[in-house]
Design a protein around this motif. Structure first.
Motif, mmCIF file in Angstrom:
data_model
loop_
_atom_site.group_PDB
_atom_site.id
_atom_site.type_symbol
_atom_site.label_atom_id
_atom_site.label_comp_id
_atom_site.label_asym_id
_atom_site.label_seq_id
_atom_site.Cartn_x
_atom_site.Cartn_y
_atom_site.Cartn_z
ATOM 1 N N ALA A 184 5.174 3.241 14.120
ATOM 2 C CA ALA A 184 4.021 3.996 14.631
ATOM 3 C C ALA A 184 2.704 3.246 14.463
ATOM 4 O O ALA A 184 1.748 3.516 15.195
ATOM 5 N N LEU A 185 2.655 2.333 13.507
ATOM 6 C CA LEU A 185 1.416 1.572 13.289
ATOM 7 C C LEU A 185 1.257 0.488 14.347
ATOM 8 O O LEU A 185 2.228 -0.132 14.763
ATOM 9 N N ALA A 186 0.019 0.264 14.738
ATOM 10 C CA ALA A 186 -0.273 -0.830 15.668
ATOM 11 C C ALA A 186 -0.165 -2.154 14.920
ATOM 12 O O ALA A 186 -0.325 -2.197 13.699
ATOM 13 N N PRO A 187 0.088 -3.257 15.626
ATOM 14 C CA PRO A 187 0.153 -4.556 14.951
ATOM 15 C C PRO A 187 -1.147 -4.841 14.208
ATOM 16 O O PRO A 187 -2.240 -4.665 14.738
ATOM 17 N N ARG A 225 0.843 -1.199 0.000
ATOM 18 C CA ARG A 225 0.000 0.000 0.000
ATOM 19 C C ARG A 225 0.877 1.247 0.000
ATOM 20 O O ARG A 225 1.898 1.285 0.679
ATOM 21 N N PRO A 226 0.482 2.276 -0.745
ATOM 22 C CA PRO A 226 1.335 3.462 -0.860
ATOM 23 C C PRO A 226 1.490 4.207 0.464
ATOM 24 O O PRO A 226 0.530 4.407 1.195
ATOM 25 N N LEU A 256 -2.345 0.567 6.134
ATOM 26 C CA LEU A 256 -2.506 1.880 5.528
ATOM 27 C C LEU A 256 -3.758 1.904 4.677
ATOM 28 O O LEU A 256 -4.135 0.891 4.094
ATOM 29 N N ARG A 257 -4.390 3.042 4.589
ATOM 30 C CA ARG A 257 -5.538 3.212 3.721
ATOM 31 C C ARG A 257 -5.032 3.224 2.290
ATOM 32 O O ARG A 257 -3.969 3.781 2.011
ATOM 33 N N GLY A 258 -5.756 2.672 1.374
ATOM 34 C CA GLY A 258 -5.310 2.552 -0.002
ATOM 35 C C GLY A 258 -5.534 3.777 -0.857
ATOM 36 O O GLY A 258 -5.353 3.735 -2.055
#
Length: 128
Positions: free
Chosen positions: A112-115, A77-78, A119-121
């Motif tokens: 920073a992302l939770a497990p 994902r970008p 990401l939004r596409g």
């Protein structure tokens, strides 16, 4: 007691005076932080045209196009990255800190992302 004869200091043979040397040193010391601020930080990821790494179980891929723009994906994902005026990078996930290279910014986004969080596409790379 004045004798009427004034002594004038002799000019140094090499044309440099102590005052001139000190002034050049002070100028160099004053300009160093300014010049350092405009230096572009470099890392291994900046030297190549692409990278493909796994960080904390997530695949980070980045390619640089002919114009020098980076295209980075996180698990396919970008991830939108922005270059700051000082040459550092930040992502839309972790936009409070800047990093010396796109790979470093992408790793910080993973941190920073939770497990399990993706990401939004939509191309902006912000959290879901």
């Amino acid at each position: 007691m004045a004798t009427g004869i004034e002594r004038t200091p002799k000019a140094p043979r090499n044309g440099r005076t102590r005052r001139g040397v000190m002034a050049r040193g002070a100028l160099a010391a004053a300009l160093t932080p300014l010049l350092t601020a405009f230096r572009t930080p470099r890392s291994a990821a900046d030297d190549g045209a692409s990278f493909d790494r796994v960080h904390r179980g997530r695949r980070i891929r980045g390619t640089r196009d002919a114009d020098g723009h980076w295209h980075v994906t996180l698990d396919g994902r970008p991830l939108h990255l922005m270059r700051r005026a000082d040459g550092t990078w930040l992502s839309m996930v972790d936009h409070y800190c800047s990093y010396p290279a796109p790979l470093d910014a992408a790793r910080a986004a993973v941190d920073a992302l939770a497990p399990g969080e993706q990401l939004r596409g939509g191309g902006h790379g912000v959290r879901a």
